[in-house]
Design an enzyme around this catalytic site. Structure first.
Site, PDB file in Angstrom:
ATOM      1  CD  GLU A 397     -31.428 -37.942  18.515  1.00 26.88           C
ATOM      2  OE1 GLU A 397     -31.529 -36.771  18.938  1.00 26.88           O
ATOM      3  OE2 GLU A 397     -32.416 -38.664  18.244  1.00 26.88           O
ATOM      4  CD  GLN A 419     -30.287 -29.885  19.480  1.00 31.83           C
ATOM      5  OE1 GLN A 419     -31.316 -30.241  20.078  1.00 31.83           O
ATOM      6  NE2 GLN A 419     -30.311 -29.244  18.322  1.00 31.83           N
ATOM      7  CG  PHE A 420     -28.268 -31.287  24.884  1.00 26.66           C
ATOM      8  CD1 PHE A 420     -27.643 -30.398  25.749  1.00 26.66           C
ATOM      9  CD2 PHE A 420     -29.207 -30.795  23.991  1.00 26.66           C
ATOM     10  CE1 PHE A 420     -27.947 -29.049  25.726  1.00 26.66           C
ATOM     11  CE2 PHE A 420     -29.524 -29.452  23.964  1.00 26.66           C
ATOM     12  CZ  PHE A 420     -28.886 -28.567  24.827  1.00 26.66           C
ATOM     13  CB  ALA A 421     -23.823 -36.311  26.089  1.00 27.44           C
ATOM     14  CG  PHE A 423     -30.779 -35.570  22.853  1.00 30.35           C
ATOM     15  CD1 PHE A 423     -31.441 -35.633  24.074  1.00 30.35           C
ATOM     16  CD2 PHE A 423     -30.812 -34.378  22.151  1.00 30.35           C
ATOM     17  CE1 PHE A 423     -32.131 -34.534  24.587  1.00 30.35           C
ATOM     18  CE2 PHE A 423     -31.498 -33.278  22.652  1.00 30.35           C
ATOM     19  CZ  PHE A 423     -32.163 -33.350  23.868  1.00 30.35           C
ATOM     20  CG  HIS A 464     -31.345 -30.776  27.831  1.00 28.15           C
ATOM     21  ND1 HIS A 464     -32.607 -31.083  28.281  1.00 28.15           N
ATOM     22  CD2 HIS A 464     -31.464 -30.534  26.504  1.00 28.15           C
ATOM     23  CE1 HIS A 464     -33.461 -31.030  27.277  1.00 28.15           C
ATOM     24  NE2 HIS A 464     -32.799 -30.702  26.187  1.00 28.15           N
TER      25      HIS A 464
END
Length: 658
Positions: A397, A419-421, A423, A464
């Protein structure tokens, strides 16, 4: 010291020498000024001049270089007027950062130099982004980026080299191995024999170069640069050298053994090359004296210009206006009929239409290409736009945020999907320290949108499910968007991509497939900083965003007698305070609902703003409703207890009855 000068013109030899002497004389003058208190700090590159100058002269002037704080020779070899450098170091207005930063913490598009930030690592990924842009534009350019041996311990080093290798980006990774990271010797920094040995693990070429030998640096870099322009790929250089001064002057060098200092003093790149040129007849004593005198005169003349400049007069308006790049919002209304679509479809449609509107726009993220992303938002995009613009990324990231910054520097917009906030924490540093601060520091906009699938209610657990917008509303320079409806999501996403500033675009996963709405089929935009008044009433003001808006609507549908203004904020930065104040002054009561946990959330700031600006109109204390002060749990029953949803109704009724 042996110098191989085959095929090198005498004029080039003398130019290399002049540039090294210029760097050395400036440094010596800065050390005097430092002792006199006329500059505040200095990071010396004495003894390392051959690297900065050799690399810079081996590249073309239109190719970007990302130097560190000991690479004065990069700036002088690109012939930046000295008075601008001196003004920068003195914090004057004519410097590159208007007094907002010091040393070499700046960039300049005029000279294709992008300076460092103190966190060191992020510039490596930024170089990847600039190189990616040159590759996308088929420009046949090389990008060079510097770091020290200490910086190679950072995760950004690994991520940047990995991305560059996977994408075959034309980057020269230049590691100045000068023996110490501040006072920490190399044997406490890494456990391999040479940093260049790491190239094998990344699948890239690597070379060890004598960093004190100007001809070896210049010739090897020039050779590889010419090759890379024809066959784009990354190369890792380890330049062996030594830092003859402290990390910065106040540090000193007491931790360095004297015999080691004496050994490297004999390898002085400037003195040795000067002796070589004289021995070979390329330089006479008279010419040497003339060169040094001319440079000394230039230094003194430009110092006078910098010293004579008035100190900066603080201006609050100028400071505030420079946090963001000016954005002239263009209102675009869809002319086509609407259709009833889901929230997730609105996001996908908005992305696709922006890709069509901006021919160079790049989308990056994990599994977003053929797979279409974990939520299938970009499904089918590869077939329409190709893999150059729809780019699967390694799981890194931080580097991908940095690549977005590099693309922006090179004039290309990008959308980065987390992909998910949750991360984004792995890429937090470049978001809050690079994207957010670049325009304020030196006028460089960060034209990057970070898509942030977020939120609970779907039993996804602690990693997640977070709605972490408050991490970023706190950071000046970022814009934060958080829509609750498909119509808003599509129009605000278009605006986010048009806006040249960094935007974090939160998309609640629980709304993706549960909320439908009539949405125009064609491209359209919606303005930032304008809340939506969902319902009107004179009894109480309800303020929320994202899933919280729908929770509030459910309560109002159940309690039809409640006469409330329901405000959907839509954007959290900029925040529509006027709509909030107007409503609270009308109703006299305010309740703020957020999905995030309470302490430090945006509800706290909105509450404070209401108290400061509407106190005399209030008939009750401002109420905040938020999720529990715990991480968000996985089990359905625990998650339901955690979320603010089931506590909102009681809090609202209590406020009305106050």
């Amino acid at each position: 010291m042996q110098y191989d000068i085959k095929n090198i013109e005498p004029a080039t030899l003398l130019k290399l020498y002049r540039n090294m002497i210029k760097s050395r004389l400036i440094e010596e003058k800065m050390l005097i000024l430092l002792r006199q208190g006329k500059i505040s700090k200095w990071f010396s590159g004495i003894g390392q001049e051959a690297i900065a100058i050799g690399v810079t002269m081996a590249l073309n002037k239109e190719e970007y270089i990302l130097p560190m704080h000991r690479n004065l020779g990069v700036f002088t070899s690109r012939e930046i007027p000295l008075h601008k450098l001196f003004a920068q170091w003195q914090g004057k207005a004519s410097g590159f950062t208007k007094g907002r930063d010091r040393s070499f913490h700046f960039g300049t598009q005029d000279y294709n130099i992008i300076g460092m930030i103190s966190h060191l690592g992020p510039q490596l990924g930024v170089a990847d982004g600039i190189a990616l842009a040159s590759k996308l534009k088929t420009e046949q350019k090389v990008t060079a980026v510097f770091t020290g041996e200490g910086g190679t311990s950072e995760g950004d080093f690994h991520e940047a080299l990995n991305v560059a290798s996977v994408w075959r980006l034309p980057v020269l990774f230049c590691v100045e191995n000068n023996g110490y990271g501040l006072s920490t010797p190399t044997n406490e920094q890494y456990n391999c024999k040479n940093i260049a040995d790491r190239g094998l693990g990344y699948g890239m070429e690597s070379y060890i170069v004598d960093g004190n030998n100007i001809m070896e640096v210049y010739s090897k870099v020039k050779e590889l640069a010419e090759s890379i322009r024809k066959d784009p790929r990354p190369v890792l250089f380890e330049f062996k050298t030594f830092r003859m001064r402290g990390h910065e002057e106040a540090s000193g060098t007491k931790y360095v053994p004297k015999d080691l200092m004496d050994l490297w003093a004999k390898k002085d790149p400037v003195v040795n090359f000067e002796l070589f040129l004289k021995e070979r007849g390329f330089l006479t004593d008279e010419e040497e004296s003339g060169i040094k005198q001319n440079i000394t005169n230039e230094i003194n003349t430009h110092l006078t210009l910098a010293f004579e400049e008035e100190d900066i007069t603080p201006d609050e308006i100028i400071e505030l206006n420079d946090v963001y790049k000016h954005f002239e919002y263009e209102s675009i209304t869809s002319l086509k009929e609407s259709k009833n679509i889901r929230f997730i479809d609105a996001i996908s449609e908005g992305l696709k239409q922006s890709m069509e509107r901006h021919a160079a726009l790049v989308i990056m993220g994990q599994d977003i290409a053929e797979y279409g992303g974990v939520f299938k938002i970009t499904e089918g995009f590869v077939e329409q736009f190709g893999k150059e613009r729809i780019r699967n990324t390694p799981i890194c990231e931080s580097a991908i945020v940095e690549v977005g910054m590099g693309l922006a520097i090179a004039g290309i917009k990008s959308v980065v999907e987390m992909q998910f906030a949750d991360f984004v924490s792995s890429g937090f540093n470049p978001v809050v320290n690079y994207l957010a601060k670049s325009h304020y520091r030196w006028g460089q906009s960060a034209d990057v949108v970070l898509r942030m699938p977020c939120g609970g209610g779907v039993a996804a657990g602690p990693f997640h499910s977070q709605t972490n917008e408050a991490w970023f509303t706190k950071t000046p320079g970022l814009k934060v968007v958080y829509p609750a409806f498909p119509y808003d999501a599509k129009g605000l996403l278009a605006t986010a991509i048009n806006d040249p500033n960094p935007v974090l675009f939160f998309e609640h996963k629980g709304l993706y497939r549960s909320i439908r709405q009539e949405v125009p089929s064609d491209y359209y935009t919606l303005p930032f900083g304008k809340a939506s008044l969902i319902k009107t009433g004179a009894e109480v003001t309800i303020i929320s965003y994202g899933a919280g808006v729908h929770w509030a609507m459910e309560v109002l549908e159940k309690n039809t007698s409640i006469q409330a203004d329901l405000i959907d904020l839509r954007t959290l930065q900029p925040l529509d305070t006027q709509t909030i104040y107007d409503s609270v002054k009308k109703t006299g009561k305010a309740i703020i609902l957020q999905e995030d946990s309470l302490f430090g959330g945006i509800a706290s700031d909105i509450s404070a703003l209401i108290v400061e600006h509407c106190f005399e109109h209030l008939d009750a204390p401002v109420k905040r409703v938020a999720s529990m002060e715990t991480p968000i749990p996985f089990a359905k029953q625990l998650e339901a207890q955690y979320l603010a949803k089931d506590r909102f109704e009681a809090a609202l009724l209590a406020l009305i009855a106050y």
